[in-house]
Design a protein around this motif. Structure first.
Motif, short mmCIF file in Angstrom:
data_model
loop_
_atom_site.label_atom_id
_atom_site.label_comp_id
_atom_site.label_asym_id
_atom_site.label_seq_id
_atom_site.Cartn_x
_atom_site.Cartn_y
_atom_site.Cartn_z
N GLN A 41 -1.83 2.18 9.29
CA GLN A 41 -2.41 1.52 8.13
C GLN A 41 -1.89 2.14 6.85
O GLN A 41 -1.68 3.35 6.77
CB GLN A 41 -3.94 1.65 8.18
CG GLN A 41 -4.58 1.08 9.43
CD GLN A 41 -4.53 -0.43 9.47
OE1 GLN A 41 -4.52 -1.09 8.42
NE2 GLN A 41 -4.52 -1.00 10.66
N CYS A 42 -1.71 1.30 5.81
CA CYS A 42 -1.24 1.82 4.52
C CYS A 42 -2.39 2.03 3.54
O CYS A 42 -2.19 2.58 2.46
CB CYS A 42 -0.23 0.84 3.92
SG CYS A 42 0.76 1.57 2.59
N VAL A 46 -2.55 3.83 -0.40
CA VAL A 46 -2.82 3.02 -1.59
C VAL A 46 -4.05 3.56 -2.33
O VAL A 46 -4.03 3.73 -3.55
CB VAL A 46 -3.02 1.54 -1.22
CG1 VAL A 46 -3.42 0.72 -2.44
CG2 VAL A 46 -1.75 0.96 -0.60
N ILE A 83 4.28 4.79 0.26
CA ILE A 83 4.03 3.35 0.19
C ILE A 83 5.35 2.58 0.24
O ILE A 83 5.47 1.57 0.95
CB ILE A 83 3.24 2.99 -1.08
CG1 ILE A 83 1.82 3.57 -0.97
CG2 ILE A 83 3.16 1.47 -1.25
CD1 ILE A 83 1.02 3.49 -2.26
N TYR A 86 6.60 2.70 3.76
CA TYR A 86 5.81 1.81 4.60
C TYR A 86 6.24 0.35 4.41
O TYR A 86 6.41 -0.40 5.38
CB TYR A 86 4.33 1.97 4.27
CG TYR A 86 3.41 1.12 5.10
CD1 TYR A 86 2.86 1.61 6.28
CD2 TYR A 86 3.07 -0.18 4.71
CE1 TYR A 86 2.01 0.83 7.05
CE2 TYR A 86 2.23 -0.96 5.47
CZ TYR A 86 1.70 -0.45 6.64
OH TYR A 86 0.86 -1.24 7.40
N THR A 98 -0.30 -5.33 1.99
CA THR A 98 -0.24 -4.07 1.25
C THR A 98 0.06 -4.31 -0.23
O THR A 98 -0.54 -3.69 -1.11
CB THR A 98 0.85 -3.16 1.85
OG1 THR A 98 0.54 -2.90 3.22
CG2 THR A 98 0.93 -1.84 1.10
#
Length: 292
Positions: A41-42, A46, A83, A86, A98
């Motif tokens: 998961q990002c 974030v 990020i 990703y 995202t």
């Protein structure tokens, strides 16, 4: 004396927080090797970026907060790298999701907070409001890794919940709690109390499930052997069933219908490859057997 202790804990907090920022590196090495972000998961990165940006804003509104500015500036840089990394390896759907969260939270959300607090508040009131916002999102940073807890419990695998991240978040919470307490800045101290609790929960889950996958892998050969043995035991039973069908067909042929009657038993023979001598036999689909 308290200022010196606060500086010491702040310095330790900087060091530990830097390790927190580096903790996901093994995760991204794994993503690089797989060329995929599947299962990861990002959201934590974030939310982490937003929190770091908010703390920098808060630090500029408060005196003696240089240590907050230094570590959160480093945090912004590292979280941005994560990020971008990703997004490069994410699927199209994950990438779009995202980007939406990033735009809403880090661009629109942060922009509105800065504009509203600058034009509608001033002095200590502004610092207090921004401090409470920082408090809430600091809790989100600690809670964000919990988004995979459900997956950990369901799959009994900690593959997607890095232990290092949970450990250093817990240690960081201790350092920043004492830093905020000594400076009497409860916006810094309070979220780290819950942060410590969340970190402990994650580490307990890791300890509970870290060997679950290994146990399954060790038992897999045994399970496969049981399946093979079960199949071998079923073959003699299947042979007897086929023989019974043939005998019944012979009775029908001799006593009720004269002539030769095709007896169709292709599914049983085709699926298991067994003839009436107990040997393996290959029979094409739709092939019939005649009893003369």
């Amino acid at each position: 004396m308290s200022n010196n202790l606060a500086f010491a804990f702040g310095l330790l907090g900087n060091i530990v927080s830097f390790l927190v920022f580096l903790a996901p590196v093994p995760t991204f090495i794994q993503i690089y090797k797989k060329k995929s972000t599947e299962g990861f998961q990002c959201v934590p990165y974030v939310v982490g970026l937003f929190s770091a940006m908010m703390w920098i804003y808060y630090a500029f509104l408060k005196p003696n907060t240089t240590l907050l500015i230094t570590i959160n500036s480093v945090g912004c840089l590292i979280q941005t790298i994560y990020i971008c990394f990703y997004l490069f390896y994410a699927t199209k759907d994950a990438r779009m999701q995202t980007l939406k969260v990033l735009l809403l939270l880090n661009v629109v959300g942060l922009g509105l907070i800065v504009l509203l607090t600058q034009f509608l508040t001033e002095g200590l009131t502004r610092a207090s409001i921004v401090g409470w916002i920082c408090l809430v999102f600091s809790l989100c940073v600690f809670v964000a890794p919990l988004c995979v807890v459900r997956q950990v419990i369901r799959t009994k695998s900690v593959e997607y919940m890095p232990f290092l991240l949970s450990f250093f978040l817990t240690l960081s919470a201790v350092m920043w709690f004492f830093y905020g307490l000594l400076l009497k800045d409860y916006n810094i101290a309070i979220p780290n109390v819950l942060g410590f609790g969340f970190g402990v929960v994650q580490m307990v889950l890791y300890i509970m499930y870290k060997n679950a996958k290994k146990v399954v892998e060790e038992k897999l050969p045994e399970i496969q052997n049981q399946i093979i043995e079960t199949k071998d035991q079923k073959i003699p039973e299947l042979k007897e069933q086929i023989i019974d069908v043939v005998k019944l067909s012979a009775i029908v042929r001799s006593e009720i219908i004269p002539g030769v009657i095709p007896v169709v038993v292709p599914r049983l023979v085709n699926d298991y490859g067994v003839n009436f001598d107990g040997e393996k036999k290959t029979m094409p689909k739709n092939e019939t057997m005649e009893i003369s």
